[in-house]
Design a protein around this motif. Structure first.
Motif, mmCIF file in Angstrom:
data_model
loop_
_atom_site.group_PDB
_atom_site.id
_atom_site.type_symbol
_atom_site.label_atom_id
_atom_site.label_comp_id
_atom_site.label_asym_id
_atom_site.label_seq_id
_atom_site.Cartn_x
_atom_site.Cartn_y
_atom_site.Cartn_z
ATOM 1 N N LEU A 174 34.111 36.771 45.168
ATOM 2 C CA LEU A 174 34.941 36.770 43.960
ATOM 3 C C LEU A 174 35.150 35.331 43.511
ATOM 4 O O LEU A 174 35.456 34.459 44.337
ATOM 5 C CB LEU A 174 36.293 37.430 44.240
ATOM 6 C CG LEU A 174 36.271 38.864 44.780
ATOM 7 C CD1 LEU A 174 37.664 39.275 45.226
ATOM 8 C CD2 LEU A 174 35.742 39.826 43.734
ATOM 9 N N ARG A 175 35.012 35.100 42.239
ATOM 10 C CA ARG A 175 35.264 33.741 41.727
ATOM 11 C C ARG A 175 35.828 33.824 40.314
ATOM 12 O O ARG A 175 35.484 34.736 39.556
ATOM 13 C CB ARG A 175 34.008 32.877 41.757
ATOM 14 C CG ARG A 175 32.998 33.187 40.680
ATOM 15 C CD ARG A 175 31.794 32.257 40.745
ATOM 16 N NE ARG A 175 30.924 32.395 39.586
ATOM 17 C CZ ARG A 175 29.980 33.313 39.456
ATOM 18 N NH1 ARG A 175 29.762 34.184 40.432
ATOM 19 N NH2 ARG A 175 29.235 33.361 38.356
ATOM 20 N N GLU A 176 36.688 32.913 39.998
ATOM 21 C CA GLU A 176 37.281 32.811 38.661
ATOM 22 C C GLU A 176 36.671 31.583 37.977
ATOM 23 O O GLU A 176 36.800 30.454 38.470
ATOM 24 C CB GLU A 176 38.797 32.662 38.770
ATOM 25 C CG GLU A 176 39.490 32.496 37.439
ATOM 26 C CD GLU A 176 40.047 33.816 36.897
ATOM 27 O OE1 GLU A 176 40.790 33.782 35.926
ATOM 28 O OE2 GLU A 176 39.703 34.871 37.464
ATOM 29 N N GLU A 177 35.991 31.819 36.848
ATOM 30 C CA GLU A 177 35.370 30.736 36.096
ATOM 31 C C GLU A 177 36.273 30.356 34.916
ATOM 32 O O GLU A 177 36.646 31.205 34.108
ATOM 33 C CB GLU A 177 33.997 31.162 35.580
ATOM 34 C CG GLU A 177 32.972 31.426 36.672
ATOM 35 C CD GLU A 177 32.501 30.148 37.344
ATOM 36 O OE1 GLU A 177 32.865 29.060 36.848
ATOM 37 O OE2 GLU A 177 31.796 30.233 38.366
ATOM 38 N N LYS A 178 36.612 29.073 34.825
ATOM 39 C CA LYS A 178 37.549 28.594 33.815
ATOM 40 C C LYS A 178 36.898 28.538 32.438
ATOM 41 O O LYS A 178 35.813 27.978 32.273
ATOM 42 C CB LYS A 178 38.057 27.214 34.213
ATOM 43 C CG LYS A 178 39.043 26.601 33.220
ATOM 44 C CD LYS A 178 39.495 25.232 33.700
ATOM 45 C CE LYS A 178 40.430 24.587 32.691
ATOM 46 N NZ LYS A 178 40.871 23.236 33.123
ATOM 47 N N ALA A 179 37.582 29.147 31.438
ATOM 48 C CA ALA A 179 37.193 29.065 30.023
ATOM 49 C C ALA A 179 35.728 29.376 29.808
ATOM 50 O O ALA A 179 35.006 28.674 29.099
ATOM 51 C CB ALA A 179 37.536 27.681 29.473
ATOM 52 N N GLN A 180 35.239 30.444 30.428
ATOM 53 C CA GLN A 180 33.837 30.808 30.322
ATOM 54 C C GLN A 180 33.527 31.539 29.021
ATOM 55 O O GLN A 180 32.394 31.540 28.569
ATOM 56 C CB GLN A 180 33.455 31.705 31.498
ATOM 57 C CG GLN A 180 33.138 30.965 32.765
ATOM 58 C CD GLN A 180 31.832 30.189 32.641
ATOM 59 O OE1 GLN A 180 30.766 30.756 32.474
ATOM 60 N NE2 GLN A 180 31.934 28.865 32.709
ATOM 61 N N LEU A 181 34.515 32.176 28.440
ATOM 62 C CA LEU A 181 34.287 33.017 27.278
ATOM 63 C C LEU A 181 35.192 32.575 26.131
ATOM 64 O O LEU A 181 36.377 32.291 26.341
ATOM 65 C CB LEU A 181 34.578 34.483 27.644
ATOM 66 C CG LEU A 181 34.400 35.522 26.539
ATOM 67 C CD1 LEU A 181 32.940 35.585 26.094
ATOM 68 C CD2 LEU A 181 34.868 36.886 27.015
ATOM 69 N N ILE A 182 34.606 32.480 24.909
ATOM 70 C CA ILE A 182 35.380 32.135 23.722
ATOM 71 C C ILE A 182 35.522 33.403 22.875
ATOM 72 O O ILE A 182 34.523 33.983 22.432
ATOM 73 C CB ILE A 182 34.701 31.032 22.880
ATOM 74 C CG1 ILE A 182 34.389 29.811 23.749
ATOM 75 C CG2 ILE A 182 35.578 30.648 21.698
ATOM 76 C CD1 ILE A 182 35.618 29.141 24.308
ATOM 77 N N LEU A 183 36.753 33.857 22.691
ATOM 78 C CA LEU A 183 37.020 35.073 21.910
ATOM 79 C C LEU A 183 37.725 34.716 20.613
ATOM 80 O O LEU A 183 38.616 33.841 20.589
ATOM 81 C CB LEU A 183 37.876 36.053 22.717
ATOM 82 C CG LEU A 183 37.226 36.712 23.938
ATOM 83 C CD1 LEU A 183 38.200 37.675 24.591
ATOM 84 C CD2 LEU A 183 35.939 37.431 23.555
ATOM 85 N N LEU A 184 37.317 35.396 19.541
ATOM 86 C CA LEU A 184 37.950 35.213 18.243
ATOM 87 C C LEU A 184 39.096 36.204 18.020
ATOM 88 O O LEU A 184 39.735 36.160 16.974
ATOM 89 C CB LEU A 184 36.904 35.371 17.132
ATOM 90 C CG LEU A 184 35.746 34.367 17.190
ATOM 91 C CD1 LEU A 184 34.700 34.706 16.147
ATOM 92 C CD2 LEU A 184 36.267 32.956 16.990
#
Length: 624
Positions: free
Chosen positions: A271-281
């Protein structure tokens, strides 16, 4: 693609629905529908903005690519997008979703949770989390009840699994657990919302469920079923929590892992948490990103089994009642050894409680006697004696037995001396209440023994020991026995001392059985002590059974005579005292004077109804 065109990604088999549901709502802008194909993804530049109308399965393929390419996504509600919708807290209605989109803005960076390189929108379930994700917001009572029944039916198959957990900073935990739930945020369920902060500090949250017994799991399931189960309810002690950027879960055998409904098996789950991997509008999402991220990990696993406790839980099916771990036994044994000693404070409290009990008995004051019950220290060596008997521990038996004999002797001596110094020799209500023990008193002793042993074994309920002391009342019978010695009235002495022996034998047997059930001794070691305790209780039960039989007969006579009209006279306030013949005290209510002839006639009628001779004490009350 022209600058004013918006790409709308959709699944190839849903073009008709796209034309009917989505495109009519996008007439204010030029859109270019593009079929999403994993093998041939669209060629778009970094920073491109896309409208996405896909289900969870397709999104799990699109989002890693979008994060890599730097695309900005506006997610539209889709019938098969339930996990992403719940995890990101997106609206369910298309019109509302379009209103909350900032298509001209730069978008909101969102962390992504990955499980074995697969993106997680809502939650990861490892093993059997036993309903942690099924606590649904707004669920009806009937729905909760049905879920409770389903989970209870599966309890017979419940068994803990071995897991080794390793965090990013190298912290390692070897434990046994039913299952685990990993979430990036607390929106996965009302349950996770209670233990996961709303603020996102770029770490995943792993909840580990490790009940020590079926009863612990049942209790929590039952509480979760109730309508008032809310976010403010107390969390169970057997729930551990780890907060870190990465957690690796290793198991000796492959375990079931469910990622947003997708099921697979593996013996290693990363398990890993990736910081700011996705940009949502999308706007309106309840995702608050912390600016000051703490590098510290959360590692709250104190209640999880480890060491010897872990090995014992893995070796057998989950027990119905929590068995003591070796560490718990060591702590309890040290406490019981200390309680078995006849310390100065123990002897002082024995003297004071006896003097207080004597004062209350002679003054016929129940509150004073209750104070003596609370002050009395006799319960401590008796519980120690119970453990010594259970485990055949000679030193503990001898030490606690010695303290018990000293306490009893000191109580009898103080009571006898106080009786000689008190110019009273009347059996009042408080003294009489301790002269005829029955099986009911044995029942009180047994229940108190269970409560006393459990309170010693569980530190969180130790505050209930005062209530146990009041219930069993060890010192007042000894004080009455001392009064019997001081009066040279051996009937008083024997009745009161029999009550003390009843309490003692009942507590020892019940406390020993409780310690056995809680796992503080194997049965092979305990059977000799339990057998001896049982024999003593059976012998003491013989006079108690006779007393109980007399009490039942007396109660039957009172019920039969109370309020009855005999020869024109009403019988009230019927009292029966044991003896041969039976001694009956009764108030005769009449509007005419009663002669001796009438009293004799009433006596004969009572003897006829009861079938045996009686000694009648009649008090006449004239009604005018």
């Amino acid at each position: 693609m022209e600058n004013d065109e918006w790409v709308v990604l959709y699944a190839a088999d849903q073009e008709a629905e796209l034309q009917q549901v989505v495109l009519p709502l996008l007439t204010d802008r030029t859109v270019l529908p593009v079929v999403w194909d994993t093998e041939q993804p669209p060629e778009l530049s970094a920073g491109s903005k896309l409208l996405v109308w896909l289900g969870d399965g397709a999104l799990s393929e699109l989002i890693p690519l979008a994060a890599t390419q730097g695309w900005k996504l506006a997610l539209l509600p889709h019938p098969e997008m339930s996990q992403a919708q719940r995890g990101l807290n997106l609206p369910t209605r298309m019109t509302e979703a379009l209103q909350q989109m900032d298509l001209e803005g730069e978008g909101t960076p969102v962390d992504l949770l990955f499980c074995n390189n697969r993106p997680v929108f809502n939650a990861v379930s490892v093993g059997d989390p036993f309903g942690l994700l099924s606590f649904r917001q707004g669920e009806t009572f009937q729905g909760r009840w049905q879920r409770f029944i389903r989970l209870v039916m599966s309890l017979g198959e419940v068994r803990l699994r071995a897991f080794t957990l390793t965090t990013e900073k190298g912290k390692t935990l070897e434990t046994a657990a039913l299952g685990m739930v990993a979430v990036a945020r607390g929106d996965a369920s009302p349950f996770t919302r209670r233990v996961v902060e709303e603020e996102d500090d770029h770490k995943l949250n792993l909840l580990i469920l490790s009940p020590r017994s079926v009863m612990e799991a049942l209790r929590y399931l039952f509480v979760s079923m109730l309508p008032f189960f809310t976010a403010h309810s107390r969390l169970p002690d057997f729930l551990g929590r780890i907060k870190s950027r990465t957690v690796t879960i290793n198991a000796p055998q492959p375990v079931t892992c469910i990622v947003d409904g997708h099921r697979f098996k593996s013996d290693c789950i990363e398990l890993r948490e990736e910081k700011a991997q996705l940009i949502l509008l999308n706007t309106g999402m309840s995702v608050a990103v912390s600016e000051n991220t703490s590098p510290k990990e959360v590692f709250r696993v104190q209640g999880l089994p480890s060491g010897e406790a872990r090995r014992e839980l893995l070796a057998y099916p989950l027990p119905w009642i929590h068995h003591a771990a070796t560490e718990e036994f060591k702590d309890l044994f040290l406490i019981l050894k200390d309680n078995a000693r006849a310390s100065e404070s123990y002897l002082t409290l024995m003297v004071l409680s006896t003097l207080l009990a004597i004062t209350g008995l002679f003054s016929n004051s129940a509150p004073v006697i209750i104070g003596a019950m609370i002050l009395a220290p006799l319960m401590a060596p008796i519980i120690s004696l119970s453990m010594g008997v259970l485990r055949q521990h000679e030193q503990l038996v001898m030490e606690s037995g010695r303290s018990l004999l000293l306490g009893v002797g000191l109580a009898l001596l103080c009571a006898t001396v106080m009786t000689w110094m008190t110019p009273l020799q009347t059996i009042n209500d408080q003294i009489a209440a301790r002269l005829s023990p029955t099986l009911l008193d044995l029942g009180v002793a047994i229940i108190s023994g269970i409560a006393g042993a459990y309170a010693h074994a569980r530190a969180e309920v130790a505050k209930s020991l005062a209530g146990v002391a009041i219930a069993v009342a060890l010192v007042p019978p000894l004080a009455v026995a001392g009064i019997g010695i001081g009066w040279f009235d051996w009937a008083v002495f024997w009745g009161a001392f029999l009550l003390f022996l009843t309490n003692l034998a009942g507590i020892v047997l019940a406390a020993s059985l409780t310690f056995l059930v809680l796992g503080f001794s194997p049965f092979k070691l305990a059977r000799i002590g339990l057998g001896a305790s049982l024999v003593v209780v059976v012998l003491i039960s013989i006079p108690l059974m006779l007393s109980f039989s007399r009490m039942v007969d007396e109660n039957r006579i009172i019920r039969q005579l109370e309020g009855q009209e005999v020869l024109g006279v009403r019988l009230q306030e019927v009292r029966v005292r044991p003896g041969t013949p039976a001694y009956i005290s009764v108030k005769l209510l009449t509007d005419q004077p009663v002669t001796l002839v009438q009293v004799d006639a009433i006596k004969q009628e009572l003897e006829r109804q009861l079938g045996h001779p009686v000694l009648l004490e009649a008090n006449v009350a004239l009604l005018r």
